[in-house]
Design a protein around this motif. Structure first.
Motif, short mmCIF file in Angstrom:
data_model
loop_
_atom_site.label_atom_id
_atom_site.label_comp_id
_atom_site.label_asym_id
_atom_site.label_seq_id
_atom_site.Cartn_x
_atom_site.Cartn_y
_atom_site.Cartn_z
N PHE A 11 47.64 53.99 43.59
CA PHE A 11 46.71 53.43 42.63
C PHE A 11 45.82 52.38 43.28
CE2 PHE A 11 45.64 50.17 39.44
CZ PHE A 11 44.85 50.94 38.59
N ARG A 12 46.39 51.57 44.17
CA ARG A 12 45.59 50.57 44.90
C ARG A 12 44.48 51.25 45.69
NH1 ARG A 12 49.44 47.06 47.45
NH2 ARG A 12 48.89 45.28 46.12
N ALA A 13 44.80 52.35 46.35
CA ALA A 13 43.78 53.09 47.09
C ALA A 13 42.72 53.64 46.13
CB ALA A 13 44.42 54.22 47.88
N PHE A 14 43.15 54.10 44.97
CA PHE A 14 42.21 54.61 43.96
C PHE A 14 41.22 53.52 43.55
CE2 PHE A 14 41.62 54.70 39.26
CZ PHE A 14 40.73 55.77 39.18
N VAL A 15 41.70 52.29 43.40
CA VAL A 15 40.83 51.19 42.97
C VAL A 15 39.86 50.79 44.07
CG1 VAL A 15 40.79 48.75 42.31
CG2 VAL A 15 42.49 50.29 41.28
N ARG A 17 42.25 40.36 43.58
CA ARG A 17 43.63 39.91 43.87
C ARG A 17 44.57 41.09 44.07
NH1 ARG A 17 46.37 37.11 39.60
NH2 ARG A 17 48.11 37.12 41.07
N ALA A 18 44.29 42.19 43.38
CA ALA A 18 45.17 43.35 43.44
C ALA A 18 45.17 44.01 44.81
CB ALA A 18 44.79 44.37 42.37
N ARG A 19 44.23 43.64 45.66
CA ARG A 19 44.18 44.21 47.00
C ARG A 19 45.43 43.82 47.81
NH1 ARG A 19 39.83 46.19 49.92
NH2 ARG A 19 38.32 45.32 48.43
N GLU A 20 45.94 42.60 47.59
CA GLU A 20 47.09 42.11 48.35
C GLU A 20 48.27 41.73 47.47
OE1 GLU A 20 47.14 42.19 51.53
OE2 GLU A 20 45.01 42.60 51.91
N ASP A 21 48.03 41.40 46.22
CA ASP A 21 49.06 40.86 45.34
C ASP A 21 49.62 41.98 44.45
OD1 ASP A 21 50.21 39.69 42.89
OD2 ASP A 21 49.52 37.78 43.69
N ASP A 22 50.92 42.26 44.61
CA ASP A 22 51.53 43.35 43.85
C ASP A 22 51.58 43.06 42.35
OD1 ASP A 22 51.93 45.04 45.99
OD2 ASP A 22 53.98 44.38 46.36
#
Length: 258
Positions: free
Chosen positions: A204-208, A226-231
């Motif tokens: 999902f992170r890659a999708f974003v 923030r979601a790039r590094e923060d779970d």
């Protein structure tokens, strides 16, 4: 006990007992004769937060963890795909993380393992938004933990097992998957997205961040970067996306485009 009798897996419904006077006796440790007996032959459903915590503990991506340790099933009474921890292929069908000394992932063990010997029934009040919950004992014949003298209140058990954070992270997801519109079932297009944004958060992170997602959607006050590094931020964003994608609700909105 009507609510939990109708929603609990059939396998444990006859083992559910009310908690008398708000306390129960229980302890689990290597000195108990049944130690690790409950860590085998399980139909252990994992929540998205369970998958995230276990994958990080094992230094795996969520994709690698899901491929290596889980099966996708349709749980009893649910139209949604769910993730179940895959038991080892031996005569006892033991958990892949159990050893003679105990659990090898204990600090990041799943919600169900932390909650046992309790069962939790929860729902969110549709008007006030508060989480309504109730607890029952899961009394299994083999378990000698109930013979131990240690007495707990439900609140003491929750605190001792580190369940507050798990409940906080699981509540919003459970509210989503129990929404009447979602319980009716998903379309063929919705199911892969639901699975990815629920369980496979690295994908999902890659999708974003590797698509036009940020150019197409306004996240309001949410800090998408923030979601790039923060779970935790990623988990929050995934839930917001699911609310929008499945229900048309929440903070995400399509950006106005020419």
């Amino acid at each position: 006990m009507d609510e939990i009798e109708s929603t609990a897996p059939e396998k444990i419904r006859d083992r559910l007992k009310p908690i008398q006077d708000g306390t129960f006796r229980f302890a689990c440790h290597p000195g108990v004769s049944c130690f690790t007996e409950c860590c085998r032959d399980l139909n252990l459903m994992l929540t998205p937060y369970d998958v995230l915590r276990l994958s990080r503990h094992l230094n795996l991506s969520t994709t690698e963890f899901l491929d290596r340790y889980t099966d996708v099933v349709v749980a009893e009474g649910s139209p949604l795909p769910a993730v179940c921890l895959m038991m080892q292929e031996n005569d006892r069908r033991t958990c892949p993380f159990v050893s003679p000394a105990g659990c090898r992932v204990y600090s990041d063990r799943p919600s169900a393992c932390r909650t046992y010997p309790l069962a939790r029934a929860s729902r969110k009040h549709r008007v006030h938004g508060t989480v309504l919950e109730s607890y029952y004992l899961v009394v299994e014949d083999h378990c000698r933990g109930f013979d131990e003298p240690r007495t707990w209140s439900v609140e003491e058990w929750i605190a001792d097992q580190g369940l507050e954070e798990y409940h906080r992270m699981n509540n919003d997801w459970m509210d989503l998957v129990t929404h009447p519109a979602v319980r009716q079932g998903l379309t063929e297009k919705q199911i892969p997205m639901y699975y990815m944004a629920s369980y496979d958060l690295d994908r999902f992170r890659a999708f974003v961040f590797e698509s036009r997602f940020r150019h197409m959607f306004d996240a309001g006050k949410m800090d998408v970067e923030r979601a790039r590094e923060d779970d935790s931020a990623l988990y929050e964003l995934a839930l917001a996306w699911l609310k929008f994608f499945l229900l048309g609700e929440g903070p995400l909105r399509p950006k106005d485009r020419p």
